[in-house]
Each structure stands twice: as structure tokens, then as C-alpha cells.
Design an enzyme around this catalytic site. Structure first.
Site, PDB file in Angstrom:
ATOM      1  N   GLY A  29      -9.352  -4.986   3.390  1.00  0.00           N
ATOM      2  CA  GLY A  29      -9.961  -5.293   2.081  1.00  0.00           C
ATOM      3  C   GLY A  29     -11.290  -4.553   1.975  1.00  0.00           C
ATOM      4  O   GLY A  29     -12.250  -5.035   1.371  1.00  0.00           O
ATOM      5  N   GLY A  32     -13.416  -3.514  -1.504  1.00  0.00           N
ATOM      6  CA  GLY A  32     -13.875  -4.528  -2.455  1.00  0.00           C
ATOM      7  C   GLY A  32     -15.387  -4.662  -2.430  1.00  0.00           C
ATOM      8  O   GLY A  32     -16.093  -3.883  -1.785  1.00  0.00           O
ATOM      9  N   ASP A  55      -7.243  -0.932   3.086  1.00  0.00           N
ATOM     10  CA  ASP A  55      -7.122  -1.670   1.828  1.00  0.00           C
ATOM     11  C   ASP A  55      -5.744  -1.349   1.268  1.00  0.00           C
ATOM     12  O   ASP A  55      -5.128  -0.347   1.644  1.00  0.00           O
ATOM     13  CB  ASP A  55      -8.212  -1.222   0.841  1.00  0.00           C
ATOM     14  CG  ASP A  55      -8.506  -2.269  -0.242  1.00  0.00           C
ATOM     15  OD1 ASP A  55      -9.585  -2.901  -0.182  1.00  0.00           O
ATOM     16  OD2 ASP A  55      -7.653  -2.439  -1.145  1.00  0.00           O
ATOM     17  N   ILE A  56      -5.304  -2.183   0.338  1.00  0.00           N
ATOM     18  CA  ILE A  56      -4.019  -1.908  -0.317  1.00  0.00           C
ATOM     19  C   ILE A  56      -4.176  -0.768  -1.331  1.00  0.00           C
ATOM     20  O   ILE A  56      -3.208  -0.107  -1.695  1.00  0.00           O
ATOM     21  CB  ILE A  56      -3.483  -3.204  -0.983  1.00  0.00           C
ATOM     22  CG1 ILE A  56      -1.984  -3.095  -1.250  1.00  0.00           C
ATOM     23  CG2 ILE A  56      -4.268  -3.561  -2.242  1.00  0.00           C
ATOM     24  CD1 ILE A  56      -1.338  -4.425  -1.597  1.00  0.00           C
ATOM     25  N   ILE A  74      -2.025  -6.386   3.735  1.00  0.00           N
ATOM     26  CA  ILE A  74      -2.222  -7.332   4.835  1.00  0.00           C
ATOM     27  C   ILE A  74      -1.010  -8.247   5.031  1.00  0.00           C
ATOM     28  O   ILE A  74      -0.821  -8.840   6.088  1.00  0.00           O
ATOM     29  CB  ILE A  74      -3.527  -8.151   4.641  1.00  0.00           C
ATOM     30  CG1 ILE A  74      -3.871  -8.980   5.877  1.00  0.00           C
ATOM     31  CG2 ILE A  74      -3.441  -9.049   3.410  1.00  0.00           C
ATOM     32  CD1 ILE A  74      -4.040  -8.222   7.137  1.00  0.00           C
ATOM     33  N   TYR A 163      -7.977 -21.195  -5.426  1.00  0.00           N
ATOM     34  CA  TYR A 163      -8.807 -20.427  -4.494  1.00  0.00           C
ATOM     35  C   TYR A 163      -9.485 -21.365  -3.479  1.00  0.00           C
ATOM     36  O   TYR A 163      -9.411 -21.147  -2.264  1.00  0.00           O
ATOM     37  CB  TYR A 163      -9.846 -19.662  -5.315  1.00  0.00           C
ATOM     38  CG  TYR A 163     -10.865 -18.881  -4.523  1.00  0.00           C
ATOM     39  CD1 TYR A 163     -10.515 -17.743  -3.817  1.00  0.00           C
ATOM     40  CD2 TYR A 163     -12.208 -19.272  -4.507  1.00  0.00           C
ATOM     41  CE1 TYR A 163     -11.462 -17.008  -3.112  1.00  0.00           C
ATOM     42  CE2 TYR A 163     -13.162 -18.541  -3.819  1.00  0.00           C
ATOM     43  CZ  TYR A 163     -12.784 -17.410  -3.125  1.00  0.00           C
ATOM     44  OH  TYR A 163     -13.730 -16.691  -2.434  1.00  0.00           O
ATOM     45  N   LYS A 167      -8.991 -21.656   0.557  1.00  0.00           N
ATOM     46  CA  LYS A 167     -10.109 -21.470   1.501  1.00  0.00           C
ATOM     47  C   LYS A 167     -10.245 -22.692   2.419  1.00  0.00           C
ATOM     48  O   LYS A 167     -10.481 -22.550   3.618  1.00  0.00           O
ATOM     49  CB  LYS A 167     -11.416 -21.207   0.758  1.00  0.00           C
ATOM     50  CG  LYS A 167     -11.488 -19.831   0.091  1.00  0.00           C
ATOM     51  CD  LYS A 167     -11.479 -18.692   1.104  1.00  0.00           C
ATOM     52  CE  LYS A 167     -11.653 -17.333   0.470  1.00  0.00           C
ATOM     53  NZ  LYS A 167     -11.468 -16.224   1.416  1.00  0.00           N
TER      54      LYS A 167
HETATM   55  P1  NAD Z   1     -12.859  -8.122  -3.799  1.00  0.00           P
HETATM   56  O1  NAD Z   1     -11.820  -8.624  -4.717  1.00  0.00           O
HETATM   57  O2  NAD Z   1     -13.989  -7.346  -4.357  1.00  0.00           O
HETATM   58  O3  NAD Z   1     -12.186  -7.239  -2.646  1.00  0.00           O
HETATM   59  C1  NAD Z   1     -10.979  -7.604  -2.022  1.00  0.00           C
HETATM   60  C2  NAD Z   1     -10.313  -6.332  -1.544  1.00  0.00           C
HETATM   61  O4  NAD Z   1      -9.078  -6.709  -0.943  1.00  0.00           O
HETATM   62  C3  NAD Z   1      -9.970  -5.362  -2.693  1.00  0.00           C
HETATM   63  O5  NAD Z   1     -10.462  -4.067  -2.420  1.00  0.00           O
HETATM   64  C4  NAD Z   1      -8.456  -5.392  -2.769  1.00  0.00           C
HETATM   65  O6  NAD Z   1      -7.888  -4.145  -3.132  1.00  0.00           O
HETATM   66  C5  NAD Z   1      -8.098  -5.763  -1.330  1.00  0.00           C
HETATM   67  N1  NAD Z   1      -6.774  -6.353  -1.257  1.00  0.00           N
HETATM   68  C6  NAD Z   1      -6.167  -7.158  -2.158  1.00  0.00           C
HETATM   69  N2  NAD Z   1      -4.923  -7.457  -1.748  1.00  0.00           N
HETATM   70  C7  NAD Z   1      -4.741  -6.849  -0.559  1.00  0.00           C
HETATM   71  C8  NAD Z   1      -3.670  -6.779   0.344  1.00  0.00           C
HETATM   72  N3  NAD Z   1      -2.513  -7.402   0.105  1.00  0.00           N
HETATM   73  N4  NAD Z   1      -3.829  -6.071   1.485  1.00  0.00           N
HETATM   74  C9  NAD Z   1      -4.988  -5.406   1.724  1.00  0.00           C
HETATM   75  N5  NAD Z   1      -6.027  -5.402   0.877  1.00  0.00           N
HETATM   76  C10 NAD Z   1      -5.916  -6.123  -0.244  1.00  0.00           C
HETATM   77  O7  NAD Z   1     -13.395  -9.384  -2.973  1.00  0.00           O
HETATM   78  P2  NAD Z   1     -14.785  -9.532  -2.218  1.00  0.00           P
HETATM   79  O8  NAD Z   1     -15.749 -10.095  -3.171  1.00  0.00           O
HETATM   80  O9  NAD Z   1     -15.110  -8.320  -1.470  1.00  0.00           O
HETATM   81  O10 NAD Z   1     -14.407 -10.729  -1.225  1.00  0.00           O
HETATM   82  C11 NAD Z   1     -13.961 -10.515   0.085  1.00  0.00           C
HETATM   83  C12 NAD Z   1     -13.734 -11.854   0.738  1.00  0.00           C
HETATM   84  O11 NAD Z   1     -14.926 -12.638   0.679  1.00  0.00           O
HETATM   85  C13 NAD Z   1     -12.655 -12.709   0.076  1.00  0.00           C
HETATM   86  O12 NAD Z   1     -11.975 -13.442   1.062  1.00  0.00           O
HETATM   87  C14 NAD Z   1     -13.432 -13.638  -0.791  1.00  0.00           C
HETATM   88  O13 NAD Z   1     -12.750 -14.834  -1.008  1.00  0.00           O
HETATM   89  C15 NAD Z   1     -14.662 -13.880   0.054  1.00  0.00           C
HETATM   90  N6  NAD Z   1     -15.807 -14.322  -0.740  1.00  0.00           N
HETATM   91  C16 NAD Z   1     -16.405 -13.481  -1.635  1.00  0.00           C
HETATM   92  C17 NAD Z   1     -17.476 -13.928  -2.388  1.00  0.00           C
HETATM   93  C18 NAD Z   1     -18.169 -13.047  -3.391  1.00  0.00           C
HETATM   94  O14 NAD Z   1     -19.046 -13.508  -4.115  1.00  0.00           O
HETATM   95  N7  NAD Z   1     -17.844 -11.758  -3.445  1.00  0.00           N
HETATM   96  C19 NAD Z   1     -17.940 -15.244  -2.226  1.00  0.00           C
HETATM   97  C20 NAD Z   1     -17.270 -16.088  -1.344  1.00  0.00           C
HETATM   98  C21 NAD Z   1     -16.217 -15.606  -0.579  1.00  0.00           C
HETATM   99  N1  SER Z   2     -17.903 -15.490  -5.672  1.00  0.00           N
HETATM  100  C1  SER Z   2     -16.693 -16.180  -5.396  1.00  0.00           C
HETATM  101  C2  SER Z   2     -15.963 -16.498  -6.645  1.00  0.00           C
HETATM  102  O1  SER Z   2     -16.628 -16.701  -7.648  1.00  0.00           O
HETATM  103  C3  SER Z   2     -16.995 -17.464  -4.641  1.00  0.00           C
HETATM  104  O2  SER Z   2     -16.132 -17.551  -3.596  1.00  0.00           O
HETATM  105  O3  SER Z   2     -14.774 -16.583  -6.625  1.00  0.00           O
END
Ligand code: NAD
Ligand code: SER
Length: 338
Positions: A29, A32, A55-56, A74, A163, A167
């Protein structure tokens, strides 16, 4: 060997063998919001060739695919295993997931991706093919029956979003694999993350990035949350530092194997807009709450992260004022305007 002495030849062979056996870190991932900044920081710390991004997506930023990169879904367990074995991967950062807002429109798929991805990685660690896992949880594990202010580490947890349910289930499985199979998995409940190098990917807290994009382009921002929706947030550099700090901490200091509360700064859209207006007097905001309001209403206002502070010395750095300056400078083409 013609131009090398035996000593030089021997040393070059040793270096070559060391490079061959050097273990790698896999980030899943990687393209992202968090992945881009995490990969860049890990490569800075451990060397570009030690960090394999995946990444996908095919269309990842050059900064990521300029280093080692492989496409991976994944949920494809056998490809994941082959990548791990062929590259001597010993640590996995699993970031692939559907976030809160997107997950509500695809609940069954969100559950499948968020759980299956985690199981595939936990199973690799159970069979000792990898040594360490980072998997992020979220403030979304809490629900409207949790205390809203300074939400404690251990409390009522009744998430109402798909979601949050995924989690919370993931956290229980992480702890289970640690207790039953001695899997070294480490996790943080990230707050909403704010960054300018990479765009957010479909969460409820994304407004706190979108607002800056509009401020910099001198457009009015229509906020999908109400002015008073206070949520826990964090600047990305703090989140990346926390991620690396928890992964580098000695294993016996990580007492919580579900996931740690992590606090940054709590604010509502009005407080953020007011701070932006101190730097951009022409900035305007209006409020039109949509389905994300109910999600935000079920999440905490602020978080108690004293366990993370005590166990692995966590300390947040960025304050609201710094965050606003950094975001405006980072997103602005004309830095003189800030
Ligand atoms: P994002 O959506 O920006 O990035 C996720 C990435 O995963 C993307 O690039 C997507 O292409 C890739 N992806 C999706 N499906 C896939 C697959 N099947 N195989 C491989 N890659 C795949 O998310 P993010 O904000 O970078 O979040 C990353 C993690 O952190 C997540 O688990 C999210 O729940 C957690 N998180 C994020 C936040 C936030 O504010 N950004 C807050 C709490 C938790
Ligand atoms: N930033 C994330 C969301 O809004 C919290 O996990 O989904």
C-alpha cells in the site's frame, strides 16, 4: 579478477554476499497517503535498496517507483509469499485498506480487503517467514458509547462503521497471533493524518487536507463536516516518526499487542479555518455536512496516549500553528505568499 589484488577481490565478494543476504522491508500500500512518505523515510534511514515498495496500482509516483517497486494485490497470498521469499523480506508494513468513507459504500469488499490482507501477513509471521509486522489501526475503533474526551486506551469499543469494525477485529487478531504464535506485530491507532506530499485516500478526516488545497488556490471550501466536529488529528511527519519508533522499540517494551492510542492535536473545522485565515485573510469556508458527519460524530474528540508515552517514549511534536504553516508552504507554489 585480473585488475584486483586477492584482498580486494575477497572484500568485494564479502560485500556482494552481504548484499545478497541483507534482509528487506516490504511496504504494502506504498502509493497511498501514508505509504509514500513512509517509503521515502525508510529508504532514507535504511537505504533505497532495503525497502521494497508495493501497491495494487501501476501508476505510483516516481519517487516510489524510482526505487525497488513491485505491483501486488495483498489478497494474492501466493504472490505475497513469493515476493517475501525471493527478496528475503523480514519486515512488512501493511498499509493497504479501504478507509472509512469509501468503506461505507463497499462494506463487504472493505471487510474482505481489510481482514484478508492482515491474515495473509500474520500467517507469514506465524510460519516464521517474516519477523516483524506493522499494521495500522485507527481512532475508528471507538464508537459513540466510548468516552469522547481523552478516550482511554482500554474502554468501551462499539464502532458503528464497517471500517471501525474491521480495525477492531484486526486489533483482536493481532493480539491473538502475538499471544498464540509469538508473532511480533506492532500497531498504532492513527488519528486523522494531515500531509501535503500525498493526497488522502477516502477517509472522514480528509477535509483537513482538502481545506488547504482550496486555501492555496484561493477557492472557497465547502466542508462536509459541521464547524464544531472536533476530531483527533496529526501531522504526517509525527505519524511517520511514531511508526518507525514503535517498530524500532525493543520487543519487550511493546506491552500492548492490539494497538496503541496515539494523540496529536484535536481541533474542529472552524478552529482550523480560523488558523488558516490568520495566514490567508481571503480564505472562506461554508459547511454542508453529508454522510461523513455521522461517522465523525461517533469518533472521539481527543485521545489519551499515555500508554504509548510510557511504553516506547512517544511524544507528539507539531502544534496546530506549525501544521498550518507547513501545509500552506508545502502546497503553495508561491511560497512568498504564506
Ligand atoms: P490510502 O487509501 O491513501 O492508501 C492505501 C493504499 O493501498 C493505496 O495506494 C491503494 O492503492 C493500496 N491498495 C488498495 N488495495 C490494495 C490491495 N488489494 N493490494 C495492495 N495495495 C492496495 O490509505 P492511507 O491513508 O495511506 O492509510 C494506510 C493505512 O493506515 C490504512 O490501513 C488506514 O486504515 C490506516 N489509517 C490511515 C489514517 C489516515 O488518516 N490516513 C488514519 C488511521 C488509519
Ligand atoms: N483518517 C481515517 C479515516 O478518516 C481514520 O482512520 O478514515
Amino acid at each position: 579478477m585480473t585488475n584486483l589484488s586477492f584482498g580486494d577481490y575477497f572484500i568485494s565478494k564479502v560485500i556482494f554476499v552481504q548484499i545478497l543476504v541483507m534482509s528487506k522491508i516490504l511496504v504494502v500500500g506504498a502509493c497511498g497517503q501514508i505509504g509514500i512518505e513512509l517509503v521515502l523515510e525508510l529508504r532514507k534511514l535504511y537505504g533505497t535498496h532495503t525497502v521494497l515498495a508495493s501497491d495494487i496500482k501501476d501508476n505510483c509516483p516516481e519517487a516510489i517507483i524510482d526505487g525497488p517497486y513491485i505491483t501486488l494485490d495483498i489478497m494474492d497470498k501466493s504472490k505475497l509469499e513469493t515476493i517475501v521469499e525471493n527478496n528475503n523480506v523480514k519486515q512488512v508494513y501493511l498499509l493497504a485498506a479501504l478507509l472509512s468513507a469509501t468503506a461505507e459504500s463497499k462494506p463487504r469488499f472493505a471487510w474482505k480487503l481489510n481482514m484478508e490482507g492482515l491474515f495473509n501477513v500474520l500467517e507469514l509471521a506465524k510460519s516464521k517467514k517474516i519477523n516483524k509486522i506493522f499494521w495500522p489501526s485507527s481512532i475508528a475503533v471507538f464508537g459513540s458509547n466510548s468516552p469522547m474526551d481523552q478516550t482511554p486506551q482500554h474502554t468501551v469499543m462499539e464502532p458503528s462503521t464497517v471500517y471501525g469494525i474491521s480495525k477492531l477485529a484486526g486489533e483482536r487478531w493481532c493480539e491473538y497471533y502475538h499471544n498464540k504464535y509469538d508473532v511480533d506485530v506492532r500497531s498504532i491507532r492513527y488519528p486523522g493524518l494531515i500531509s501535503y506530499k500525498s493526497a488522502p485516500g477516502g477517509g472522514t478526516t480528509d477535509y483537513a487536507v482538502d481545506i488547504f488545497v482550496k486555501a492555496v488556490s484561493h477557492d472557497e471550501y465547502t466542508c462536509y463536516l459541521s464547524a464544531e466536529s472536533k476530531l483527533p488529528m496529526m501531522y504526517m511527519s509525527d505519524a511517520i516518526r511514531a511508526t518507525i519508533e514503535i517498530m524500532e522499540a525493543p520487543s519487550d517494551s511493546i506491552k500492548i499487542r492490539s494497538s496503541y492510542n496515539l494523540a496529536g492535536i484535536s481541533f474542529n473545522p472552524k478552529e482550523l479555518a480560523d488558523e488558516i485565515q490568520k495566514k490567508r485573510a481571503d480564505f472562506k469556508i461554508k459547511y454542508q455536512p453529508d454522510f461523513r458527519q455521522a461517522i465523525a460524530d461517533s469518533w472521539p474528540n481527543s485521545i489519551d496516549d499515555s500508554c504509548a508515552q510510557k511504553d516506547w517514549n512517544w511524544k507528539n511534536e507539531s502544534k496546530l500553528k506549525d501544521l498550518v504553516s507547513k501545509m500552506l508552504i508545502g502546497l503553495s507554489r508561491d511560497k512568498e505568499e504564506v
